[in-house]
Each structure stands twice: as C-alpha cells, then as structure tokens.
Design an enzyme around this catalytic site. Structure first.
Site, mmCIF file in Angstrom:
data_model
loop_
_atom_site.group_PDB
_atom_site.id
_atom_site.type_symbol
_atom_site.label_atom_id
_atom_site.label_comp_id
_atom_site.label_asym_id
_atom_site.label_seq_id
_atom_site.Cartn_x
_atom_site.Cartn_y
_atom_site.Cartn_z
ATOM 1 N N CYS A 92 0.776 3.262 3.386
ATOM 2 C CA CYS A 92 1.414 2.400 4.284
ATOM 3 C C CYS A 92 3.266 2.845 3.954
ATOM 4 O O CYS A 92 3.690 2.910 4.787
ATOM 5 C CB CYS A 92 1.155 1.133 4.257
ATOM 6 S SG CYS A 92 -0.379 0.683 4.908
ATOM 7 N N GLY A 147 -14.880 6.934 -6.596
ATOM 8 C CA GLY A 147 -13.791 7.598 -7.075
ATOM 9 C C GLY A 147 -12.416 7.362 -6.351
ATOM 10 O O GLY A 147 -11.277 7.839 -6.604
ATOM 11 N N CYS A 194 0.837 -1.364 -0.083
ATOM 12 C CA CYS A 194 -0.044 -0.062 -0.015
ATOM 13 C C CYS A 194 0.972 1.235 0.218
ATOM 14 O O CYS A 194 1.849 1.547 0.658
ATOM 15 C CB CYS A 194 -0.891 -0.011 1.137
ATOM 16 S SG CYS A 194 -1.747 1.488 1.434
ATOM 17 N N HIS A 244 -8.428 7.920 3.892
ATOM 18 C CA HIS A 244 -7.854 9.257 4.046
ATOM 19 C C HIS A 244 -8.840 10.272 3.707
ATOM 20 O O HIS A 244 -9.841 10.043 3.247
ATOM 21 C CB HIS A 244 -6.530 9.356 2.898
ATOM 22 C CG HIS A 244 -6.889 9.086 1.481
ATOM 23 N ND1 HIS A 244 -6.992 7.827 0.908
ATOM 24 C CD2 HIS A 244 -7.427 10.049 0.384
ATOM 25 C CE1 HIS A 244 -7.503 7.974 -0.377
ATOM 26 N NE2 HIS A 244 -7.610 9.208 -0.631
ATOM 27 N N ASN A 296 -13.437 10.137 -0.356
ATOM 28 C CA ASN A 296 -13.816 9.216 -1.419
ATOM 29 C C ASN A 296 -13.748 7.906 -1.038
ATOM 30 O O ASN A 296 -12.971 7.308 -0.462
ATOM 31 C CB ASN A 296 -12.947 9.267 -2.696
ATOM 32 C CG ASN A 296 -12.835 10.791 -3.402
ATOM 33 O OD1 ASN A 296 -14.046 11.481 -3.472
ATOM 34 N ND2 ASN A 296 -11.783 11.398 -3.408
ATOM 35 N N ASP A 311 -0.841 16.456 -0.891
ATOM 36 C CA ASP A 311 -1.247 15.657 -2.014
ATOM 37 C C ASP A 311 -0.291 15.942 -3.140
ATOM 38 O O ASP A 311 -0.010 17.250 -3.457
ATOM 39 C CB ASP A 311 -2.804 15.965 -2.485
ATOM 40 C CG ASP A 311 -3.351 14.815 -3.122
ATOM 41 O OD1 ASP A 311 -4.219 14.220 -3.119
ATOM 42 O OD2 ASP A 311 -2.638 14.887 -4.635
ATOM 43 N N HIS A 343 -6.559 3.064 0.789
ATOM 44 C CA HIS A 343 -6.083 3.239 2.370
ATOM 45 C C HIS A 343 -6.686 4.603 2.826
ATOM 46 O O HIS A 343 -6.513 5.629 2.312
ATOM 47 C CB HIS A 343 -4.557 3.394 2.281
ATOM 48 C CG HIS A 343 -3.900 3.503 3.706
ATOM 49 N ND1 HIS A 343 -2.839 2.900 4.438
ATOM 50 C CD2 HIS A 343 -4.405 4.534 4.995
ATOM 51 C CE1 HIS A 343 -2.683 3.179 5.672
ATOM 52 N NE2 HIS A 343 -3.448 4.260 5.982
ATOM 53 N N HIS A 346 -3.481 0.381 8.623
ATOM 54 C CA HIS A 346 -4.227 0.185 7.413
ATOM 55 C C HIS A 346 -5.827 -0.233 7.271
ATOM 56 O O HIS A 346 -5.909 -1.212 7.822
ATOM 57 C CB HIS A 346 -3.344 -0.914 6.392
ATOM 58 C CG HIS A 346 -3.982 -1.215 5.061
ATOM 59 N ND1 HIS A 346 -3.624 -0.313 3.762
ATOM 60 C CD2 HIS A 346 -4.848 -1.998 4.690
ATOM 61 C CE1 HIS A 346 -4.046 -0.764 3.027
ATOM 62 N NE2 HIS A 346 -5.066 -1.741 3.276
#
Ligand code: 5GP
Ligand code: ZN
Length: 117
Positions: free
Chosen positions: A9, A94, A6, A101, A88, A32, A99, A48
């Site tokens: 992670c 989408g 991931c 967020h 999302n 981001d 993981h 996770h």
C-alpha cells in the site's frame, strides 16, 4: 495488517520507491526488489486484499483486470515467449507480504522446475 502499515500500500501511495512498470486506477506493477530471474515483477491491486484466502465474488472484476493485463506487461518486459505466474498464499504458501500480488517471472530459458522438493 491495515493498509496504513502495508508495504505494498505504501508503494502504491509512492511513500516507498519502486521501479514501476505499469499503473492505472486499479492496479500497478513493479520490479521485485529481490529478483528470482532475469525478469521478475509483481502485479498488484491498489485495493488492500491480504491474500487469495480473502478474495470473494466482490473482487472478481479486479482479479480479471490483473490477469487480462499480465500478458501485455510480460511481453513489454521481454517475455513474449512465456513466463510463470505465482501467487504465494498464507503461511503454507510462503507468503511474505500480506497484500495480494502475482509474481511474473521469466527471461531465463527454460525456467527451473515448478516445485523443487
Ligand atoms: P511473497 O513471498 O509475499 O509472495 O513475495 C513478496 C515479494 O515482495 C518478495 O519476492 C520480495 O522480494 C518482494 N518485496 C518485499 N518488499 C519489497 C519492496 O519494498 N519493494 C519491492 N520492489 N519488492 C519487495
Ligand atoms: Zn496493502
């Protein structure tokens, strides 16, 4: 996807670089890589959890930590007048990274309409 593969992670373990804005034992936040506004960071549990569809009562304290911290993190990034949070979820929502967020988006006044059809 297992936590070994991931991407978030890996960011939590510092195996992939990121511009972190906050970290403690349970969560971290970082800018981001493809910002959608002047301020766009992600607040992420270190544990996770794939998505909100995988959340149950055992995650209540963790979600509480994420949301009680977000206002201060946003203020620190210059969003004291307000911001938008987006989670999302799944294919329909989408979601790109599985993981959990929370997107924190702001820095532009005003933000565009919440949903554009
Ligand atoms: P989602 O669509 O899953 O809610 O959003 C995932 C977000 O993670 C996207 O906005 C994307 O730009 C961001 N992202 C994906 N990979 C990386 C990365 O390696 N580093 C950072 N900082 N952001 C990423
Ligand atoms: Zn993960």
């Amino acid at each position: 996807m297992s936590s070994a593969d991931c991407i978030f992670c890996k960011i939590a373990r510092n195996e992939i670089p990121s511009k972190k804005v906050y970290e403690d034992e349970d969560l971290f936040a970082f800018h981001d890589i493809r910002p959608q506004a002047a301020v766009h960071f992600l607040s992420v549990p270190k544990q996770h959890v794939a998505s909100l569809l995988d959340v149950d009562a055992s995650h209540a304290a963790l979600l509480g930590k994420i949301f009680t911290r977000i206002g201060q993190l946003a203020r620190d990034q210059g969003c004291g007048e307000g911001f938008r949070t987006i989670v999302n979820t799944g294919k329909v929502g989408g979601q790109e990274v599985y993981h959990l967020h929370v997107h924190v988006i702001g820095g532009s006044t005003p933000l565009p309409a919440m949903i554009k059809w």
